[in-house]
Each structure stands twice: as structure tokens, then as C-alpha cells.
Write an enzyme that holds these catalytic residues in place. Structure first.
Site, PDB file in Angstrom:
ATOM      1  N   ARG A  81     -12.856 -10.833  -5.593  1.00 39.90           N
ATOM      2  CA  ARG A  81     -11.423 -10.594  -5.410  1.00 39.90           C
ATOM      3  C   ARG A  81     -10.720 -11.928  -5.201  1.00 39.90           C
ATOM      4  O   ARG A  81     -11.236 -12.787  -4.498  1.00 39.90           O
ATOM      5  CB  ARG A  81     -11.205  -9.718  -4.169  1.00 39.90           C
ATOM      6  CG  ARG A  81     -11.158  -8.246  -4.478  1.00 39.90           C
ATOM      7  CD  ARG A  81     -11.168  -7.409  -3.244  1.00 39.90           C
ATOM      8  NE  ARG A  81     -10.188  -7.804  -2.229  1.00 39.90           N
ATOM      9  CZ  ARG A  81      -9.968  -7.117  -1.117  1.00 39.90           C
ATOM     10  NH1 ARG A  81     -10.653  -6.010  -0.885  1.00 39.90           N
ATOM     11  NH2 ARG A  81      -9.091  -7.516  -0.236  1.00 39.90           N
TER      12      ARG A  81
ATOM     13  N   LYS B 165     -15.097  -1.401   6.054  1.00 41.51           N
ATOM     14  CA  LYS B 165     -14.232  -0.217   6.074  1.00 41.51           C
ATOM     15  C   LYS B 165     -14.230   0.498   4.721  1.00 41.51           C
ATOM     16  O   LYS B 165     -14.351   1.710   4.662  1.00 41.51           O
ATOM     17  CB  LYS B 165     -12.785  -0.595   6.433  1.00 41.51           C
ATOM     18  CG  LYS B 165     -12.605  -1.178   7.811  1.00 41.51           C
ATOM     19  CD  LYS B 165     -11.130  -1.329   8.161  1.00 41.51           C
ATOM     20  CE  LYS B 165     -10.364  -2.248   7.235  1.00 41.51           C
ATOM     21  NZ  LYS B 165     -10.787  -3.666   7.262  1.00 41.51           N
TER      22      LYS B 165
ATOM     23  N   ARG C 128     -18.424 -11.517  -0.976  1.00 39.17           N
ATOM     24  CA  ARG C 128     -18.271 -10.191  -1.576  1.00 39.17           C
ATOM     25  C   ARG C 128     -18.073 -10.258  -3.095  1.00 39.17           C
ATOM     26  O   ARG C 128     -17.297 -11.076  -3.586  1.00 39.17           O
ATOM     27  CB  ARG C 128     -17.039  -9.559  -0.915  1.00 39.17           C
ATOM     28  CG  ARG C 128     -16.810  -8.130  -1.194  1.00 39.17           C
ATOM     29  CD  ARG C 128     -16.115  -7.475  -0.055  1.00 39.17           C
ATOM     30  NE  ARG C 128     -14.759  -7.983   0.204  1.00 39.17           N
ATOM     31  CZ  ARG C 128     -13.983  -7.513   1.174  1.00 39.17           C
ATOM     32  NH1 ARG C 128     -14.415  -6.557   1.958  1.00 39.17           N
ATOM     33  NH2 ARG C 128     -12.782  -8.010   1.360  1.00 39.17           N
TER      34      ARG C 128
ATOM     35  N   ARG D  21      -1.891  -1.660   9.919  1.00 41.78           N
ATOM     36  CA  ARG D  21      -2.345  -3.004  10.248  1.00 41.78           C
ATOM     37  C   ARG D  21      -1.432  -3.675  11.259  1.00 41.78           C
ATOM     38  O   ARG D  21      -1.715  -4.793  11.706  1.00 41.78           O
ATOM     39  CB  ARG D  21      -2.350  -3.855   8.986  1.00 41.78           C
ATOM     40  CG  ARG D  21      -3.730  -4.047   8.335  1.00 41.78           C
ATOM     41  CD  ARG D  21      -3.500  -4.843   7.079  1.00 41.78           C
ATOM     42  NE  ARG D  21      -4.617  -5.554   6.563  1.00 41.78           N
ATOM     43  CZ  ARG D  21      -5.413  -5.097   5.585  1.00 41.78           C
ATOM     44  NH1 ARG D  21      -5.269  -3.889   5.118  1.00 41.78           N
ATOM     45  NH2 ARG D  21      -6.366  -5.869   5.110  1.00 41.78           N
TER      46      ARG D  21
ATOM     47  N   ARG E 140      -6.784 -14.478   6.319  1.00 44.41           N
ATOM     48  CA  ARG E 140      -6.710 -13.021   6.535  1.00 44.41           C
ATOM     49  C   ARG E 140      -7.283 -12.654   7.893  1.00 44.41           C
ATOM     50  O   ARG E 140      -6.801 -11.739   8.568  1.00 44.41           O
ATOM     51  CB  ARG E 140      -7.453 -12.282   5.416  1.00 44.41           C
ATOM     52  CG  ARG E 140      -6.666 -12.325   4.101  1.00 44.41           C
ATOM     53  CD  ARG E 140      -7.521 -11.929   2.929  1.00 44.41           C
ATOM     54  NE  ARG E 140      -7.971 -10.564   3.018  1.00 44.41           N
ATOM     55  CZ  ARG E 140      -9.080 -10.097   2.450  1.00 44.41           C
ATOM     56  NH1 ARG E 140      -9.858 -10.909   1.762  1.00 44.41           N
ATOM     57  NH2 ARG E 140      -9.413  -8.847   2.583  1.00 44.41           N
TER      58      ARG E 140
HETATM   59  P1  AMP Z   1      -7.541  -4.924   1.923  1.00 43.94           P
HETATM   60  O1  AMP Z   1      -8.040  -4.454   0.604  1.00 43.94           O
HETATM   61  O2  AMP Z   1      -7.363  -3.816   2.920  1.00 43.94           O
HETATM   62  O3  AMP Z   1      -8.342  -6.071   2.481  1.00 43.94           O
HETATM   63  O4  AMP Z   1      -6.063  -5.497   1.676  1.00 43.94           O
HETATM   64  C1  AMP Z   1      -5.827  -6.570   0.792  1.00 43.94           C
HETATM   65  C2  AMP Z   1      -4.433  -7.135   1.023  1.00 43.94           C
HETATM   66  O5  AMP Z   1      -3.449  -6.128   0.767  1.00 43.94           O
HETATM   67  C3  AMP Z   1      -4.137  -7.601   2.439  1.00 43.94           C
HETATM   68  O6  AMP Z   1      -4.606  -8.912   2.699  1.00 43.94           O
HETATM   69  C4  AMP Z   1      -2.614  -7.520   2.472  1.00 43.94           C
HETATM   70  O7  AMP Z   1      -2.021  -8.589   1.753  1.00 43.94           O
HETATM   71  C5  AMP Z   1      -2.356  -6.245   1.672  1.00 43.94           C
HETATM   72  N1  AMP Z   1      -2.371  -5.053   2.567  1.00 43.94           N
HETATM   73  C6  AMP Z   1      -3.267  -4.027   2.539  1.00 43.94           C
HETATM   74  N2  AMP Z   1      -2.992  -3.127   3.494  1.00 43.94           N
HETATM   75  C7  AMP Z   1      -1.906  -3.587   4.156  1.00 43.94           C
HETATM   76  C8  AMP Z   1      -1.146  -3.124   5.258  1.00 43.94           C
HETATM   77  N3  AMP Z   1      -1.452  -1.983   5.900  1.00 43.94           N
HETATM   78  N4  AMP Z   1      -0.089  -3.872   5.662  1.00 43.94           N
HETATM   79  C9  AMP Z   1       0.259  -5.011   5.027  1.00 43.94           C
HETATM   80  N5  AMP Z   1      -0.434  -5.515   3.999  1.00 43.94           N
HETATM   81  C10 AMP Z   1      -1.494  -4.822   3.546  1.00 43.94           C
END
Ligand code: AMP
Length: 226
Positions: free
Chosen positions: A162, A15, A129, A90, A173
Site C-alpha cells: 500500500r 484489525k 505488509r 478514529r 500514521r
Molecule cells: P486504514 O486502511 O484503516 O489504515 O486507513 C487508511 C487511511 O485512510 C488512513 O491513514 C486515513 O488517511 C484514512 N482513514 C481511514 N479511516 C479513517 C477515519 N475513520 N478517519 C479519518 N481518516 C481515515
């Protein structure tokens, strides 16, 4: 009237990579909830500290916190032509809050691009990654390694993983995605705005497929930049 698009899909589906390219090729703004949390953490804000406690465990940050952050972000002038949402919504609650806020501004979500990738591929994609500290270029130790381990091909910067991309957190996750985010596929399918794109194809193929799916939603101001 703006064009608003959601990129939906599991962690590791690509994404972030796709949203970045789509934003470069259209006049839509890339809004990534995870990036906003990571930026807040780098700045040492209260929001960043709060988010970190959830991110480190692979849990979702509470709905109210994410919703407030995103709804505020999309009021910024750079979002006037439209937004590519990456990592948000989400949960169903987030999706409903977004729809209600859009409606209040005479706006709506035009399309949801669902990047599908088989489950067995996802773990390696996430846990492999690596990102460049200097220029943000991304690699994968299994699928797309840098020529010299730990060093960015583009700028020579140091690559890092990360903290929430370890195998264990990545698995969690994914579990959270299946339980809380996957129901959104049906939610948007029922609204007739879901487009599935094969996220296992080459990066450039996926970008073109997404632009094609978006073609009819892009207003003149949001047409791909040549
Ligand atoms: P991402 O970079 O999108 O993989 O997000 C990394 C982390 O940020 C996730 O595992 C959540 O802990 C938090 N996070 C990001 N977007 C959301 C969301 N829309 N709702 C809740 N937590 C989020």
C-alpha cells in the site's frame, strides 16, 4: 435489534484481518473506512481523490467526510444484522457522531474489541505488509512472507505494498493514532464496553478470543456460521 462492534487498535494491529474473519463467521457486515476510501479511489470518484491527498501523507481524512460516508454505508440492507467497524471511529468526534446516529435508530455499539500490540512491533507489521492484487490475501515480509517474493501463494497474483505503508508514512500514521485515536480506549472503557485482546498472539487465537468476547452480544441471527 442488531449487534454492533468496533475493532479498535493501531495501524498494523491486525484489525482488517480479524474483521474479515469475524464477518465470515457471523452475520455481521465488515465496514472498513480505509477500504471504502481505497475503493472510491479505484473508481476515480471525487471522494476517492479527496481521501487520497490525506492518505498519502498518513493524515486523517476530515471527520465530516468520514462520518457522512460511514453513516450512509451502514444504512445499507446488508448491515441490518449488525456491523463490525474497522478503522472507524478514529477520533472522539467520529465516536460521538456514531453514537448519536445509532441512538436515533434505536441502536447502539455493543462492544469494542481493542487489539493491543506493543509499539515496537507495529512499524515492521505495517511497513512489511504486502497484499495480493488478485485475491486480496495479505503477507508480511518479516513475519509471514510468501514462498516466492512478490508472488501470492494462494493464486499466483502479484503482491503490492500500500502506498501509505512506507516506513516514513507508517511512522506518521502511528503518531496520528497516538494523538487522536488512543483517547478512544478510555472513552469506551468508561462506558464499560471495552474488551482488550492480545494482538500479538497467533491470528487464529485472536479470532477465537474475539468471538468469545462477543458471545453474549451475538443475537441468534448473528451466531457464528458453522
Ligand atoms: P486504514 O486502511 O484503516 O489504515 O486507513 C487508511 C487511511 O485512510 C488512513 O491513514 C486515513 O488517511 C484514512 N482513514 C481511514 N479511516 C479513517 C477515519 N475513520 N478517519 C479519518 N481518516 C481515515
Amino acid at each position: 435489534m442488531s449487534t454492533n462492534v468496533i475493532l479498535l487498535g493501531p495501524p498494523g494491529a491486525g484489525k482488517g484481518t480479524q474483521a474479515k474473519t469475524l464477518a465470515e463467521r457471523t452475520s455481521l457486515s465488515h465496514v472498513a473506512s480505509g477500504d471504502l476510501f481505497r475503493a472510491a479511489l479505484r473508481e476515480g470518484t471525487e471522494l476517492g481523490m479527496l481521501a487520497k491527498s490525506y492518505m498519502d501523507r498518513g493524515e486523517l481524512v476530515p471527520n465530516e467526510v468520514v462520518i457522512n460516508m460511514i453513516l450512509e454505508r451502514i444504512q445499507a440492507p446488508d448491515c441490518a444484522a449488525g456491523v463490525i467497524f474497522d478503522g472507524f471511529p478514529r477520533t472522539r468526534e467520529q465516536a460521538v457522531a456514531l453514537a448519536n446516529s445509532m441512538a436515533r435508530h434505536d441502536n447502539k455499539i455493543d462492544a469494542v474489541l481493542y487489539l493491543s500490540v506493543p509499539n515496537e512491533v507495529l512499524l515492521r507489521r505495517i511497513a512489511g505488509r504486502q497484499t495480493c492484487k488478485t485475491c486480496g490475501a495479505t503477507y508480511n515480509i518479516y513475519y509471514f512472507p510468501s514462498h516466492r517474493p512478490g508472488i501470492c501463494d494462494a493464486c499466483g497474483g502479484k503482491l503490492y505494498q500500500r502506498s501509505d505503508d512506507s516506513m516514513e508514512t507508517a511512522q506518521h500514521r502511528l503518531d496520528v493514532y497516538f494523538a487522536q485515536t488512543m483517547p478512544l480506549i478510555e472513552y469506551y472503557q468508561l462506558q464499560g464496553i471495552l474488551h482488550e485482546v492480545d494482538g500479538q498472539r497467533e491470528i487464529t487465537w485472536v479470532t477465537e478470543a474475539m468471538l468469545k468476547a462477543l458471545g453474549r452480544y451475538l443475537t441468534t441471527s448473528a451466531h457464528p456460521k458453522e
